[in-house]
Design an enzyme around this catalytic site. Sequence first.
Site, PDB file in Angstrom:
ATOM      1  N   LYS A  26     -27.647  -4.731  -2.726  1.00 19.92           N
ATOM      2  CA  LYS A  26     -28.751  -4.540  -3.661  1.00 19.92           C
ATOM      3  C   LYS A  26     -29.514  -5.845  -3.876  1.00 19.92           C
ATOM      4  O   LYS A  26     -30.740  -5.886  -3.803  1.00 19.92           O
ATOM      5  CB  LYS A  26     -28.225  -3.995  -4.987  1.00 19.92           C
ATOM      6  N   ARG A  96     -26.380  -4.288 -13.089  1.00 20.96           N
ATOM      7  CA  ARG A  96     -25.864  -3.367 -12.070  1.00 20.96           C
ATOM      8  C   ARG A  96     -24.979  -4.110 -11.078  1.00 20.96           C
ATOM      9  O   ARG A  96     -25.163  -5.294 -10.832  1.00 20.96           O
ATOM     10  CB  ARG A  96     -27.013  -2.710 -11.295  1.00 20.96           C
ATOM     11  N   GLY A 105     -22.425   4.951  -6.959  1.00 17.15           N
ATOM     12  CA  GLY A 105     -21.785   5.561  -8.110  1.00 17.15           C
ATOM     13  C   GLY A 105     -20.365   5.118  -8.385  1.00 17.15           C
ATOM     14  O   GLY A 105     -19.749   5.567  -9.359  1.00 17.15           O
ATOM     15  N   HIS A 468     -24.847  13.074  -7.470  1.00 15.12           N
ATOM     16  CA  HIS A 468     -23.621  12.402  -7.008  1.00 15.12           C
ATOM     17  C   HIS A 468     -22.891  13.255  -5.980  1.00 15.12           C
ATOM     18  O   HIS A 468     -22.480  12.767  -4.917  1.00 15.12           O
ATOM     19  CB  HIS A 468     -22.710  12.125  -8.210  1.00 15.12           C
ATOM     20  N   SER A 777       0.604   1.905  30.208  1.00 19.85           N
ATOM     21  CA  SER A 777      -0.050   2.677  29.157  1.00 19.85           C
ATOM     22  C   SER A 777       0.619   2.282  27.849  1.00 19.85           C
ATOM     23  O   SER A 777       1.827   2.438  27.696  1.00 19.85           O
ATOM     24  CB  SER A 777       0.116   4.180  29.403  1.00 19.85           C
ATOM     25  N   CYS A 844      -2.536   5.142  24.834  1.00 19.48           N
ATOM     26  CA  CYS A 844      -2.424   6.596  24.659  1.00 19.48           C
ATOM     27  C   CYS A 844      -1.859   6.989  23.303  1.00 19.48           C
ATOM     28  O   CYS A 844      -1.607   8.168  23.051  1.00 19.48           O
ATOM     29  CB  CYS A 844      -1.572   7.210  25.763  1.00 19.48           C
ATOM     30  N   TYR A 864      -9.005   2.029  29.924  1.00 17.97           N
ATOM     31  CA  TYR A 864      -9.321   3.312  29.303  1.00 17.97           C
ATOM     32  C   TYR A 864      -8.573   3.454  27.988  1.00 17.97           C
ATOM     33  O   TYR A 864      -7.594   2.753  27.722  1.00 17.97           O
ATOM     34  CB  TYR A 864      -8.970   4.490  30.234  1.00 17.97           C
TER      35      TYR A 864
END
Length: 888
Positions: A26, A96, A105, A468, A777, A844, A864
């Site tokens: 903000k 605030r 909120g 909200h 793996s 994995c 991977y």
Amino acid sequence: MQKWVYTFGGGSAEGSAADRDLLGGKGANLAEMCNLGLPVPPGLTIVTTACSHFYDSGRVIPDALKDEVRAGIRRMERLTGRQFGRDSRPLLLSVRSGARASMPGMMDTVLNLGLTDETVQALGHDAGDARFAWDSYRRFIQMYGDVVMGLDHEVFEEILEDEKARLGHEQDTELSAVEWQHVVARYKETIEEELGEPFPQDPEVQLWGAIGAVFSSWMNARAVTYRHLHNIPAEWGTAVNVQAMVFGNLGNSSATGVAFTRNPSTGAKELYGEFLVNAQGEDVVAGIRTPQNLTEAARLAAGSDRPSLEKLMPDAFEAFQAICDRLESHYRDMQDLEFTIERGTLWMLQARSGKRTAKAALKIAVDMAGEGLISEGEAVSRIDPASLDQLLHPTIDPRARRDVIGSGLPASPGAATGEIVFTSEQAVHAQEEGRKVILVRIETSPEDIHGMHAAEGILTTRGGMTSHAAVVARGMGKPCVSGAGMLRVDLRNELLITQGVTLGKGDVITIDGSSGQVLKGAIPMLQPELSGDFGLIMAWADKTRRMKVRTNAETPADARAARSFGAEGIGLCRTEHMFFEGGRINVMREMILAEDEAGRRTALAKLLPMQRSDFVELFEIMHGLPVTIRLLDPPLHEFLPKTDEEIAEVALALAIDESVLRRRVETLHEFNPMLGHRGCRLAISYPEIAEMQARAIFEAACEAARLTGAAVEPEIMVPLVGLKSELDYVKARIEAVAKDVIAEAGVGIAYLVGTMIELPRAALRAHVIAESAEFFSFGTNDLTQTTFGISRDDAASFLSTYIQKGIVEQDPFVQIDFDGVGELIRIAAERGRRTRNNLKLGICGEHGGDPASIHFCEETGLDYVSCSPFRVPIARLAAAQAAYRNGG
């Protein structure tokens, strides 16, 4: 020296949007808007580091900070021509919170600070409106009494409702100045009675109380929950923004509103939001009054007869529209804006990147790339991978009969079915019991964050599209219908009443967050089609990413689903899962109960065709893509019956004596099965099991290659290896079977033999194990268990406490422990490739679908990741973002 305060206003600011970490979101954006020359009320921002200092020093505000705040207020006085705490032209303040990550909120706000019994008179005289002044004073007392002094806001609400009933008024706007003055008197009396101290009449005392309360709210329950859900570190702290008040409740030429520069539900390029005439900001968010549309187009689409801002205040609307366009172009993203119009003058109170649904995020990213605002790579980086879950869930089948019992606003898209609950506690309890629920409330508040997270969807009878409930639900990806005014919630008797239908707690309803409808009962759902903007973003992601994405699957249904989501092979096929189905488990039990190797081989011969047919189907579905198959891993006792009834049933089915079966069960019992006779240890004790599985794999590879015309290269994974000699023993059996099958089939079979790295010793000795292993793996589920010495199945009882108390930031079974488990992965990867430079590396465990863990895998150079089928799109996107941020 530490600088605690940064000022803004009057066309300049100390700081900019680049200072988000220091000024909070903000404060940084208020500074940026000032630097852009936009109309922003002057103010000051107390830096986020002051929040940490506040907690470290026993919640004390340092004198140096107070001096800088006083200097900042003197600057505000010069810019506004008003004076703080004086009985002539008083300066009122808003206080605030403003964390670096948006937490709508979750923390506390105080408005109209500086009002006292004296300054309220001056405010009324200055504004020419005594009613406005006393209304503002009662708002301040109510907010300050709750946030700072700790008296529940419902106490004030009850007083106000009593007064309205006594006076015969329905709306707050009907009360006169004298009547508001009476409400104020009752508020102050109640505070003194309940708390034993008067409401403070010194504005400076009010200011330090409010600043301390905002800092304190960083650690309130709802903020802590929100941070946990959104992975926001507690040490970030919050800034505090102190700003000159401007008033949207100064009559019919004043207004306040909330807007998005694009539709946060659909992503359409249109101004979207609401406003109220003669109101303060909390009135819009709370949904106490029905808000009005910003544009004529939105008013006509909604069928409203109340004037739009465009029609009612054309000059202010034109100025606001121009600011919206400018800010979106400046930030190159959809903006969430708050504004106030004070007697015709427009003031901007906030700009931030707007929260949006996954569908909207995709459309906005694709559209902005098309508009030239951002690149394709930036478009990919803008999408939160976890938000794609919203697109992978069912929607209501359009052919289904809809028993509509009410409707409201389509606040967050998607559909959900569940039992009605009326409190957040009920929602959490139901989730713990495995029941799906819809949280039904008159309106939600930040205290409901835990219940909203536990529920499948949210239904409120009050509130607008920016209430909200709407904002939080969209951020969570939960369906939400808000403002369903034709429904009535009777909280005392736990009833939902509408159109002659009365439903109670436990009754099932369905909500459609895309249409706003509320339906009785469970409604058939459809899976979404992942095309359009989704398909385009994923295509861009696939061009960007380096790592492949595989899936964890052993059933044809899972394999097909994963392929439809873009999986590039199977990274983990857990063969033990294939033995629990139908009549297979009894054959498996027959093998386990055999007295010798010959008996075991007889049973394994029955299992062979079953395994082979499974693998043929998986290979066909993957059509030449890599498939990693893990040899049998769990302890054998898991296949055996446990209760007396189960033992009797199995003994009858296998035609053996119950006492024999019971002895075998007792023989196989282990005190700690996770670290017991499993993995490669089974294959060493009973090599015939590994030989049967290897034969099934190789014969299936030959058959699938013949059927599809695509070569199959299976990857056989030996689990729980800690010693190279273990892998060598099992690998020799696999290679012997391969040689036999190749000779029998008369065709060559390309295959790899590797191991799952799931023990710390294996990671540390990776350079030795890689002499035999052709791929690693990383099984991070067990690697996390064995590194921490924590059982994943038992950790829930204390890990949540660890997270709450800051012992750990994340559950290490959800996100890789980068410093410990991650270090072992890095060591294994580096040492393994030092021995075998073409060593294939993958992951994995469950972490293969976690975006933060995927970033780690990219940095570590893995080839991977493998995850559950429905997380494949998430992994594809996260892998692309990781490559993009690493300069890929």
